[in-house]
Design a protein around this motif. Structure first.
Motif, short mmCIF file in Angstrom:
data_model
loop_
_atom_site.label_atom_id
_atom_site.label_comp_id
_atom_site.label_asym_id
_atom_site.label_seq_id
_atom_site.Cartn_x
_atom_site.Cartn_y
_atom_site.Cartn_z
N THR A 1 0.82 -1.22 0.00
CA THR A 1 0.00 0.00 0.00
C THR A 1 0.85 1.27 0.00
OG1 THR A 1 -0.18 -0.10 2.41
CG2 THR A 1 -1.97 -1.11 1.12
N SER A 2 2.04 1.19 0.56
CA SER A 2 2.99 2.31 0.53
C SER A 2 4.41 1.75 0.53
CB SER A 2 2.83 3.22 1.76
OG SER A 2 1.61 3.92 1.74
N ARG B 1 -2.89 -5.88 8.36
CA ARG B 1 -2.06 -4.76 7.93
C ARG B 1 -0.68 -4.92 8.58
NH1 ARG B 1 -2.92 1.53 9.78
NH2 ARG B 1 -2.12 2.55 7.88
N ASP C 1 -0.75 5.35 6.62
CA ASP C 1 0.38 4.45 6.38
C ASP C 1 1.69 5.02 6.91
OD1 ASP C 1 -1.15 2.49 5.19
OD2 ASP C 1 -0.10 2.53 3.27
N GLU C 2 1.91 6.32 6.68
CA GLU C 2 3.22 6.88 7.01
C GLU C 2 3.50 6.96 8.50
OE1 GLU C 2 4.00 10.38 4.32
OE2 GLU C 2 2.45 9.30 3.21
N LEU D 1 5.16 3.30 8.15
CA LEU D 1 5.99 2.88 7.02
C LEU D 1 7.47 2.84 7.37
CD1 LEU D 1 6.47 2.23 4.01
CD2 LEU D 1 6.29 4.70 3.54
N LYS E 1 3.13 5.16 -4.18
CA LYS E 1 1.88 4.44 -4.04
C LYS E 1 1.69 3.53 -5.26
CE LYS E 1 0.24 6.26 -0.20
NZ LYS E 1 -0.14 5.45 0.99
#
Length: 394
Positions: free
Chosen positions: A33-34, A81, A154-155, A158, A393
């Motif tokens: 996803t990232s 996730r 996400d970040e 990540l 992305k």
């Protein structure tokens, strides 16, 4: 699927590659996803070409959603996730039992004499297809991937794949206390997170060194004193002057093999990278290939009996070192690939706090699609458009 592939020095392209499949009972397939471009990726882009092959899939900072797991994976299920550490470790060998995951004896690349396998990082570390792709096969998914909570971007998580634990370990290795002074050389993503990590760990005085206006400004906004490399004749002397002539108690080198400051070494590195692969590998394995300005600055500036911590990557096998000075000053040096999972629980708790105390969600300056990765690599390498960190992305 689509993935970023290495095609030659300074030449990366998004191509169609085969979808990953489970190969071992402990594998998982993760839909990305990232993913992010790391400073270490730039070494592959420009220096470590002799260890790469056309169509190698790059990238070692990534997270996503589990799509499939092998029968040996019990703690993950499709739909989870996860963020995936760039170091591939088994979690149960002699080294892993001691928290030395970057030295995992199950995944060590013994033919190359190197440590644990890494995602997307050349034949030196196993030629494992990387995470700048739509999907990734994750070996040892029974141990490596970290399950994440919902409700955050996400970040927020990540960078648990690499640069946050790398920065955190770099500060820990520098052995500085609350009343000590830490110098951070290089204010790319790892250097920025080292400044923030030091502050969170209670270090009151951090001095940050770089030569890019935007990077200096960001570090200053997080409480660091700054030194502009362009405005001083001698960084080491300047750091000593700022610390009563003594030098910082600890220095983190967050630059590595491609430091500015030595145009002759830069030409030598470029020449070696362009040799035919067997000759290039031989040159790298038997000669110094690093630009050592940051490393030597760290050694010259640290106080007597202080500690130099290397977070930046080095690859030379015969680099000249000021051993007389190192011995006379009695310095300690700590270095190496990050033992990511050693720091995971501590950093996951920090990253999961309601307030983004490390500024993780605002670290990236550029967000682009995977298809735009080739242009983003060039921008990041040339430090154009205020580029500090790029998130892709798929």
């Amino acid at each position: 699927m689509r993935a970023l592939t290495w095609q030659g020095l300074g030449d990366v392209r998004v191509e169609n590659v085969p979808d990953p499949v489970l190969q071992e009972p402990t594998d998982a397939i993760v839909r990305v996803t990232s993913t992010a471009i790391c400073g270490s990726d730039l070494h592959l882009y420009g220096v470590l070409g002799p260890y790469l092959h056309k169509n190698d899939v790059l990238g070692h900072e990534f997270m996503g959603v589990v799509e499939e797991v092998g029968p040996g994976v019990e703690h993950l299920a499709p739909g989870d996730r996860v963020v995936v550490p760039f170091v591939i470790a088994c979690g149960h060998c002699w080294m892993c039992d001691r928290g030395l995951y970057a030295a995992c004896e199950t995944t060590q690349i013994r033919a190359m004499g190197t440590g644990a396998a890494l995602f997307g990082f050349s034949s030196l570390y196993g030629s494992v297809p990387g995470g700048q792709a739509e999907r990734v096969r994750v070996p040892h998914a029974d141990f490596g991937p970290v399950k994440l909570p919902q409700g955050f971007a996400d970040e927020r998580f990540l960078y648990l794949s690499d640069i946050l634990p790398t920065a955190w370990q770099g500060v820990k290795y520098a052995n500085v206390g609350e009343e000590d002074t830490l110098a951070v050389l290089g204010l790319g993503p790892v250097g920025q997170l080292a400044v923030r990590s030091a502050k969170l760990q209670g270090v009151k005085r951090v001095i940050a060194v770089d030569l890019v206006d935007e990077r200096l400004a960001v570090a200053k906004s997080w409480g660091a004193e700054t030194v502009d490399l362009r405005e001083v004749d001698d960084v080491a002397a300047t750091l000593r002057e700022m610390t009563d002539g003594r030098g910082p108690d600890g220095v983190v080198d967050a630059v590595g093999m491609e430091a500015h400051g030595n145009p002759v070494a830069e030409k030598v590195v470029a020449g070696v990278a362009r040799l035919p692969k067997p000759l290039g590998r031989k040159a790298m394995e038997t000669a110094g290939i690093d630009r050592l300005d940051a490393l030597h600055t760290a050694i010259h500036s640290v106080r007597r009996a202080g500690t130099v911590s290397l977070s930046g990557v080095y690859g030379g096998m015969a680099d000249p070192m000021p051993l007389m000075e190192m011995f006379d000053k009695g310095i300690t040096m700590r270095m190496g690939q990050c033992h990511v999972r050693h720091w995971t629980q501590e950093l996951l708790e920090i990253a999961s706090r309601p307030e983004d105390v490390l500024g993780l969600e605002s670290l990236a300056t550029h967000h682009v699609s995977l298809e735009d990765a080739p242009e983003a690599y060039m921008m990041f390498q040339e430090k154009k458009d205020g580029c500090l960190k790029v998130v892709l992305k798929p």
